[in-house]
Scaffold this active site. Structure first.
Site, PDB file in Angstrom:
ATOM      1  N   VAL A  83     -31.135  36.317  30.569  1.00 14.88           N
ATOM      2  CA  VAL A  83     -30.289  37.141  29.698  1.00 14.88           C
ATOM      3  C   VAL A  83     -30.699  38.619  29.797  1.00 14.88           C
ATOM      4  CG1 VAL A  83     -29.652  37.598  27.288  1.00 14.88           C
ATOM      5  CG2 VAL A  83     -29.734  35.235  28.138  1.00 14.88           C
ATOM      6  N   ARG A 119     -30.619  35.069  12.514  1.00 14.00           N
ATOM      7  CA  ARG A 119     -29.156  34.971  12.418  1.00 14.00           C
ATOM      8  C   ARG A 119     -28.655  34.626  11.026  1.00 14.00           C
ATOM      9  NH1 ARG A 119     -28.284  31.431  17.888  1.00 14.00           N
ATOM     10  NH2 ARG A 119     -28.659  33.099  19.407  1.00 14.00           N
ATOM     11  N   CYS A 137     -24.490  31.079  22.073  1.00 18.34           N
ATOM     12  CA  CYS A 137     -23.548  31.211  23.192  1.00 18.34           C
ATOM     13  C   CYS A 137     -22.276  30.372  23.036  1.00 18.34           C
ATOM     14  CB  CYS A 137     -24.260  30.871  24.502  1.00 18.34           C
ATOM     15  SG  CYS A 137     -25.224  29.349  24.434  1.00 18.34           S
ATOM     16  N   GLN A 153     -21.977  22.197  28.334  1.00 20.87           N
ATOM     17  CA  GLN A 153     -22.799  23.398  28.466  1.00 20.87           C
ATOM     18  C   GLN A 153     -23.543  23.460  29.796  1.00 20.87           C
ATOM     19  OE1 GLN A 153     -23.673  23.301  23.737  1.00 20.87           O
ATOM     20  NE2 GLN A 153     -24.888  24.798  24.835  1.00 20.87           N
ATOM     21  N   HIS A 212     -20.059  27.932  29.765  1.00 24.27           N
ATOM     22  CA  HIS A 212     -19.928  26.804  28.847  1.00 24.27           C
ATOM     23  C   HIS A 212     -18.443  26.523  28.622  1.00 24.27           C
ATOM     24  CE1 HIS A 212     -24.106  26.957  28.239  1.00 24.27           C
ATOM     25  NE2 HIS A 212     -24.192  27.426  27.018  1.00 24.27           N
TER      26      HIS A 212
END
Lengths: 346, 346
Positions: A15, A100, A129, A156, A252
């Protein structure tokens, strides 16, 4: 144009590397770029816009002078450095799941709740994601009628587990092919080593991602509901989710049934999805046109197809969506948050 | 013991070959075994219980003297020979979808509606593969409370498209591996040829199986509802289904949410599934134990795991199941129908 000092925490992972790429592609107004990683990567050099940049050690005083830090590290690393980043006066746009659900941390998909970035107190979280890809696909539906529930099954890709995921997939594919050539029999289960995944992933599907919670769902599965609620501003949203790893390199896919307050018709849904920012209506199954990983990878658009009425409830719409989870599902979304934060188009 | 003259129509295909194997494994009381196929295969020899049997031409007078014909051919071939088989006095146990919805043709999963075989008027249909696996997984739930609806997403193996499916998968895997070795980059889309499937299947998922119907669902997706209704004797059953091809050699997997008349608890559901004939409760996700193709292939048992409450409706149970669709989803089920028909254990 105003420029910014930008750091990437975890710059050498899948990432982090993609964040660097997207910063360049989007011409993010970077003054200093600081690439931070663990001891192992220190001293390595990475190119950014024609300049070589040396990887520096991620340590407590590594963030001074930065305006924005893009986080592409684990929950533990994000937690370790969060206070340092905030104390340095930077905004931490973090891809880990550590913050989060914190009340004072916005969780943002810029096309959905972009203005939430301005409520930040130093930390903005980048969502899961699969959640990003699914919400991008259904945001147009929510505009037509409030979404009350979703039933989602994911397909995924291995790159969701980091750069080592697809390498393991390729190694196992090679081993299966070798056994096939030696024996003439196509093997289901090969003589392969599973390191990244709990089981062989080539030629297999693994119906568990993340760790198990008391209700029998995994952490990954619960993100679709809990992050969905926060991003969509739908506190009562109910989501049943099954997350499955499939032998795909990248992107995904999600099969989802969306239940709305009102009964919608398929043509209105298609027309709205076709208008949505960074979403592509890709729905001509009669011509074998539908979202697939080989179509959607290495780009930032979420593809939506197979749109049809649910056959159980009148207020349901069933669809299939697909998007590159390393890009829109992680790196691109984080850079878009940064763009939104500094007032630029995303 | 009474013995029977058994024919296999389409004896050289993936399902036909597996039928032959299962007839042997189950010690079906065979007197004459007649293997029928198209011109191309005539004269080839196949071994059955130590004897060599020559493939004969499937033609209108090929069925005389047979008691049972197992059909493993296309709808067109099944239709061409049905009247000949019935006229010959044999019972046609047909794996094609040609007669499944005919009112006078029983559609049978022996563990569910075995007694329906005795209502036959010369033809018994073998159900769709994903439908068989799914219904095997949920039949215990229906015993606890009547199933009213299901939302199912499939992860279907390449062998569901016949013997050429896995070969195409392996060839494409080899090509992707070759490109990876040459370039050092793991390809999403390879330079591969798609013949069996509409698109590359290695490293991809294809969210369309069968042909498209007016309601936006595919023929394959509608089978889960329409065949489910007939097999389960649940004429009002509603099923929303998304069928997806995945790069797996063998065994179909299905993520399904089952809605029942009454609210059930997970422990009761697990206890009932554990008791069901030819079903294995395989549900210890905390130990990475759940149904997967590499676990369930080359056997006749349907594995069920990831059993948990639906998070949308109180009367929903969500689970993941997996079974070998060439065996229980086709060949084994057909042989079990024959066993039931002649009064033997299946």
């Amino acid at each position: 144009m105003k420029t910014y000092n930008v750091g990437i925490l975890g710059a050498t992972g899948a990432v982090g590397r993609e964040m660097l790429k997207v910063l360049g592609e989007r011409n993010f107004p970077v003054n200093e770029l600081r690439l931070l990683a663990s001891e192992r990567s220190v001293g390595k050099k990475v190119e950014f816009q024609g300049k070589e940049i040396e990887i520096k050690l991620a340590c407590h005083d590594a963030f001074k002078g930065l305006d924005i830090v893009l986080g592409a590290a684990s929950n533990a690393v994000a937690k370790e450095f969060k206070d340092d980043i905030v104390a340095a006066g930077a905004v931490f746009i973090d891809n880990s799941s550590a913050f989060r659900q914190d009340a004072d941390v916005p969780l943002v998909v810029p096309e959905i709740n972009g203005d939430d970035v301005f409520k930040n107190k130093g930390v903005i979280s980048n969502p899961n994601c699969s959640t990003i890809i699914t919400l991008m696909a259904v945001k147009g539906i929510n505009r037509l009628s409030k979404i009350v529930a979703m039933n989602a099954c994911t397909y995924q890709a291995t790159s969701g587990a980091g750069a080592a995921g697809p390498v393991e997939l390729m190694e196992q594919m090679e081993e299966l092919d070798k056994e096939y050539k030696e024996t003439g029999i196509i093997p289901n289960k090969g003589n392969v080593e599973a390191k990244v995944f709990a089981h062989q992933i080539a030629g297999n599907v693994i119906p568990m991602i993340g760790s198990l919670k008391d209700n029998g769902y995994t952490t990954e599965e619960m993100k679709m509901q809990n992050e969905g609620r926060k991003i969509m501003h739908l506190p009562d949203l109910k989501v049943t989710c099954t997350c499955v790893r499939v032998p795909v390199v990248r992107s995904h896919s999600i099969a989802v049934t969306v239940y709305t307050e009102d009964v919608l018709n398929v043509e209105d849904v298609k027309a709205q999805i076709a208008k949505e920012q960074n979403v592509k209506l890709y729905d001509e199954p009669e011509n074998q046109v539908y979202p697939m990983p080989i179509v959607t990878s290495d780009q930032d658009i979420t593809y939506v197809g197979r749109i049809r009425k649910d056959l159980i409830h009148d207020n349901g719409i069933t669809l299939f969506c697909c998007g590159d989870q390393v890009r829109k599902g992680a790196a691109t979304n984080a850079v878009q948050i940064a763009l939104k934060l500094v007032g630029l188009d995303f």
